[in-house]
Design a protein around this motif. Sequence first.
Motif, PDB file in Angstrom:
ATOM      1  N   ILE A   1      10.652  18.783  -8.515  1.00  0.00           N
ATOM      2  CA  ILE A   1       9.464  18.701  -7.842  1.00  0.00           C
ATOM      3  C   ILE A   1       8.121  18.792  -9.317  1.00  0.00           C
ATOM      4  N   VAL A   2       7.623  17.803  -8.974  1.00  0.00           N
ATOM      5  CA  VAL A   2       6.721  17.625 -10.238  1.00  0.00           C
ATOM      6  C   VAL A   2       5.405  17.799  -9.684  1.00  0.00           C
ATOM      7  N   ASP A   3       3.947  18.263  -9.718  1.00  0.00           N
ATOM      8  CA  ASP A   3       2.689  17.658  -9.829  1.00  0.00           C
ATOM      9  C   ASP A   3       2.368  16.283 -10.888  1.00  0.00           C
ATOM     10  N   LEU A   4       2.305  15.351 -10.415  1.00  0.00           N
ATOM     11  CA  LEU A   4       2.472  14.575 -11.379  1.00  0.00           C
ATOM     12  C   LEU A   4       0.487  14.373 -11.579  1.00  0.00           C
ATOM     13  N   ALA A   5       0.675  15.462 -11.295  1.00  0.00           N
ATOM     14  CA  ALA A   5      -1.319  15.313 -11.724  1.00  0.00           C
ATOM     15  C   ALA A   5      -1.830  16.450 -12.460  1.00  0.00           C
TER      16      ALA A   5
ATOM     17  N   LEU B   1      11.344  12.218  -9.852  1.00  0.00           N
ATOM     18  CA  LEU B   1       9.488  13.255  -9.547  1.00  0.00           C
ATOM     19  C   LEU B   1       8.897  13.450  -8.594  1.00  0.00           C
ATOM     20  N   ASP B   2       8.601  14.120  -8.256  1.00  0.00           N
ATOM     21  CA  ASP B   2       7.937  14.685  -6.905  1.00  0.00           C
ATOM     22  C   ASP B   2       7.097  15.430  -6.614  1.00  0.00           C
ATOM     23  N   GLN B   3       6.126  15.736  -5.677  1.00  0.00           N
ATOM     24  CA  GLN B   3       5.511  16.624  -5.247  1.00  0.00           C
ATOM     25  C   GLN B   3       6.320  17.012  -4.299  1.00  0.00           C
ATOM     26  N   ASP B   4       6.285  16.461  -3.439  1.00  0.00           N
ATOM     27  CA  ASP B   4       7.524  16.872  -1.854  1.00  0.00           C
ATOM     28  C   ASP B   4       8.815  17.103  -2.096  1.00  0.00           C
TER      29      ASP B   4
ATOM     30  N   LEU C   1       8.159   7.391 -11.077  1.00  0.00           N
ATOM     31  CA  LEU C   1       6.854   9.173 -10.819  1.00  0.00           C
ATOM     32  C   LEU C   1       7.107   8.700  -9.343  1.00  0.00           C
ATOM     33  N   GLY C   2       6.865   9.634  -8.566  1.00  0.00           N
ATOM     34  CA  GLY C   2       6.521   9.916  -7.281  1.00  0.00           C
ATOM     35  C   GLY C   2       7.810   8.862  -6.313  1.00  0.00           C
ATOM     36  N   ALA C   3       8.440   9.303  -6.327  1.00  0.00           N
ATOM     37  CA  ALA C   3      10.112   8.651  -6.122  1.00  0.00           C
ATOM     38  C   ALA C   3      10.674   8.605  -4.829  1.00  0.00           C
ATOM     39  N   GLY C   4       9.824   9.602  -4.511  1.00  0.00           N
ATOM     40  CA  GLY C   4       9.933   9.988  -2.411  1.00  0.00           C
ATOM     41  C   GLY C   4      11.752  10.142  -2.217  1.00  0.00           C
ATOM     42  N   ARG C   5      11.331   9.431  -1.346  1.00  0.00           N
ATOM     43  CA  ARG C   5      12.827   9.121  -0.639  1.00  0.00           C
ATOM     44  C   ARG C   5      13.409   8.702  -1.695  1.00  0.00           C
TER      45      ARG C   5
ATOM     46  N   MET D   1       0.346  -1.053   0.130  1.00  0.00           N
ATOM     47  CA  MET D   1       0.089  -0.103  -0.164  1.00  0.00           C
ATOM     48  C   MET D   1       0.732   0.888   0.386  1.00  0.00           C
ATOM     49  N   SER D   2       0.360   2.256  -0.128  1.00  0.00           N
ATOM     50  CA  SER D   2       1.050   3.582  -0.847  1.00  0.00           C
ATOM     51  C   SER D   2       1.684   4.216   0.928  1.00  0.00           C
ATOM     52  N   GLY D   3       1.102   3.919   2.122  1.00  0.00           N
ATOM     53  CA  GLY D   3       0.992   3.581   2.959  1.00  0.00           C
ATOM     54  C   GLY D   3       0.342   4.580   3.939  1.00  0.00           C
TER      55      GLY D   3
ATOM     56  N   ALA E   1       7.986   3.937 -11.397  1.00  0.00           N
ATOM     57  CA  ALA E   1       6.965   3.621  -9.854  1.00  0.00           C
ATOM     58  C   ALA E   1       6.847   2.500  -9.319  1.00  0.00           C
ATOM     59  N   SER E   2       7.553   2.990  -7.751  1.00  0.00           N
ATOM     60  CA  SER E   2       6.571   2.022  -6.898  1.00  0.00           C
ATOM     61  C   SER E   2       5.630   2.641  -6.368  1.00  0.00           C
ATOM     62  N   ALA E   3       4.626   1.961  -5.812  1.00  0.00           N
ATOM     63  CA  ALA E   3       3.758   2.401  -4.606  1.00  0.00           C
ATOM     64  C   ALA E   3       3.283   3.649  -5.014  1.00  0.00           C
ATOM     65  N   LEU E   4       2.450   3.596  -5.450  1.00  0.00           N
ATOM     66  CA  LEU E   4       2.547   4.606  -5.991  1.00  0.00           C
ATOM     67  C   LEU E   4       0.832   4.510  -7.212  1.00  0.00           C
TER      68      LEU E   4
ATOM     69  N   GLY F   1      -5.694  13.275  -4.758  1.00  0.00           N
ATOM     70  CA  GLY F   1      -4.972  15.051  -5.968  1.00  0.00           C
ATOM     71  C   GLY F   1      -5.339  13.992  -7.596  1.00  0.00           C
ATOM     72  N   PHE F   2      -6.276  13.271  -7.708  1.00  0.00           N
ATOM     73  CA  PHE F   2      -5.766  12.312  -9.325  1.00  0.00           C
ATOM     74  C   PHE F   2      -6.868  11.737  -9.677  1.00  0.00           C
ATOM     75  N   GLY F   3      -7.914  12.488  -8.515  1.00  0.00           N
ATOM     76  CA  GLY F   3      -9.337  12.513  -9.270  1.00  0.00           C
ATOM     77  C   GLY F   3      -9.966  10.765  -7.071  1.00  0.00           C
TER      78      GLY F   3
HETATM   79  C1  SAM Z   1       3.888   5.460  -0.979  1.00  0.00           C
HETATM   80  S1  SAM Z   1       5.083   7.028  -1.917  1.00  0.00           S
HETATM   81  C2  SAM Z   1       6.154   6.159  -2.409  1.00  0.00           C
HETATM   82  C3  SAM Z   1       7.384   6.446  -2.923  1.00  0.00           C
HETATM   83  C4  SAM Z   1       8.159   5.868  -3.462  1.00  0.00           C
HETATM   84  N1  SAM Z   1       8.216   5.149  -4.775  1.00  0.00           N
HETATM   85  C5  SAM Z   1       9.163   4.626  -2.248  1.00  0.00           C
HETATM   86  O1  SAM Z   1       8.403   3.447  -3.076  1.00  0.00           O
HETATM   87  O2  SAM Z   1       9.084   4.696  -0.661  1.00  0.00           O
HETATM   88  C6  SAM Z   1       3.652   8.240  -2.546  1.00  0.00           C
HETATM   89  C7  SAM Z   1       4.945   9.041  -2.967  1.00  0.00           C
HETATM   90  O3  SAM Z   1       3.885   9.656  -4.511  1.00  0.00           O
HETATM   91  C8  SAM Z   1       4.165  11.278  -4.495  1.00  0.00           C
HETATM   92  N2  SAM Z   1       2.854  11.756  -4.784  1.00  0.00           N
HETATM   93  C9  SAM Z   1       2.331  11.366  -4.122  1.00  0.00           C
HETATM   94  N3  SAM Z   1       1.027  12.542  -4.905  1.00  0.00           N
HETATM   95  C10 SAM Z   1       1.529  13.308  -6.082  1.00  0.00           C
HETATM   96  C11 SAM Z   1       1.273  14.071  -7.273  1.00  0.00           C
HETATM   97  N4  SAM Z   1       0.319  14.431  -7.349  1.00  0.00           N
HETATM   98  N5  SAM Z   1       2.698  14.643  -7.701  1.00  0.00           N
HETATM   99  C12 SAM Z   1       4.260  14.066  -7.093  1.00  0.00           C
HETATM  100  N6  SAM Z   1       3.855  13.315  -6.717  1.00  0.00           N
HETATM  101  C13 SAM Z   1       3.586  12.396  -5.589  1.00  0.00           C
HETATM  102  C14 SAM Z   1       4.345  11.500  -2.699  1.00  0.00           C
HETATM  103  O4  SAM Z   1       5.548  12.704  -1.789  1.00  0.00           O
HETATM  104  C15 SAM Z   1       4.786  10.322  -2.300  1.00  0.00           C
HETATM  105  O5  SAM Z   1       6.301  10.128  -2.370  1.00  0.00           O
END
Ligand code: SAM
Length: 283
Positions: free
Chosen positions: A106-110, A78-81, A54-58, A1-3, A125-128, A186-188
Amino acid sequence: MSGALPAAGSHFADDWLTLREAVDHRSRAHGLTFFAAEHLRRTAAGRHARVVDLGAGRGSNLRYLAPRLHRPVAWRLLDQDAELLAAAERAMPPDAGESCQLSAEIVDLAAPLAPVLRDADLVTASALIDLVSRGWIDTLAETCAHAGAAVLITLSVDGRIQFSDADVDDAVVRRALARDQARDKGFGLALGAAAPAVLINALARCGYAVATQPSDWQLGRDDAALARALIAGWHSAATSQQPDQAERMAAWAARRVEAVERGRARLCIGHVDVLGLPNPRRR
Ligand SMILES: C[S@@+](CC[C@H](N)C(=O)[O-])C[C@H]1O[C@@H](n2cnc3c(N)ncnc32)[C@H](O)[C@@H]1O
């Protein structure tokens, strides 16, 4: 689960992503990684492969993939955080050198995906994808197909939550959790556990050769810290869906944490990895 089951626009905790990283890495479908690496060897010979996370997190996905791709890679994380991306950059080994170029953006994937995926050889992508909508996945598949990029989407929940013993309230929590997973992140309307099947169909419609393998989390006593955090997240999500059942959910969470911590129960959380290899004629 994404978390940590965030609301739209909210943030994933660095702690949570750190806690899950070792389990994520051991759970992944290593065979699909091998095929992705082979694909890059054939299609990006003599240059850096361009990989977009995509949504690379840390940076967990990068840390898993980099040593297994066996080649120079130019990574775009790419991530928003911004804080998570900064942690990803700090965690890069200083000796990674020319073979591992890194840009964190820093990118909004929406927002429209085409500009960020245009030159990619591999989109990963992982867990996204439990966070995203059906329309977002359709657009992802179409955009990747247009770019001729391979697609490796990993550690997507598929809805299976199985303790090795039964508890009378497992089903109640599971149902509340499924409702919570459909909240807009954030994506619908979020796909939650339906996301992997939607992705597989979308890629196939775009001409991809698609392979999938399970990447289930198998948690036992040694993973009690992760199990505790996960159960706490489920408890909070389920309670927000059914506030009138708060006491019942709290008692369930306490029983479940204790069972895992004492080694009386193991926990399997179903995940799926999906690899799509593009059809060169459709580019
Ligand atoms: C569960 S985390 C997974 C992070 C990483 N891929 C991992 O496996 O540890 C989901 C990631 O998606 C990013 N995220 C969620 N919505 C987003 C958006 N609209 N645009 C960019 N990043 C987004 C979050 O900031 C977070 O880093």
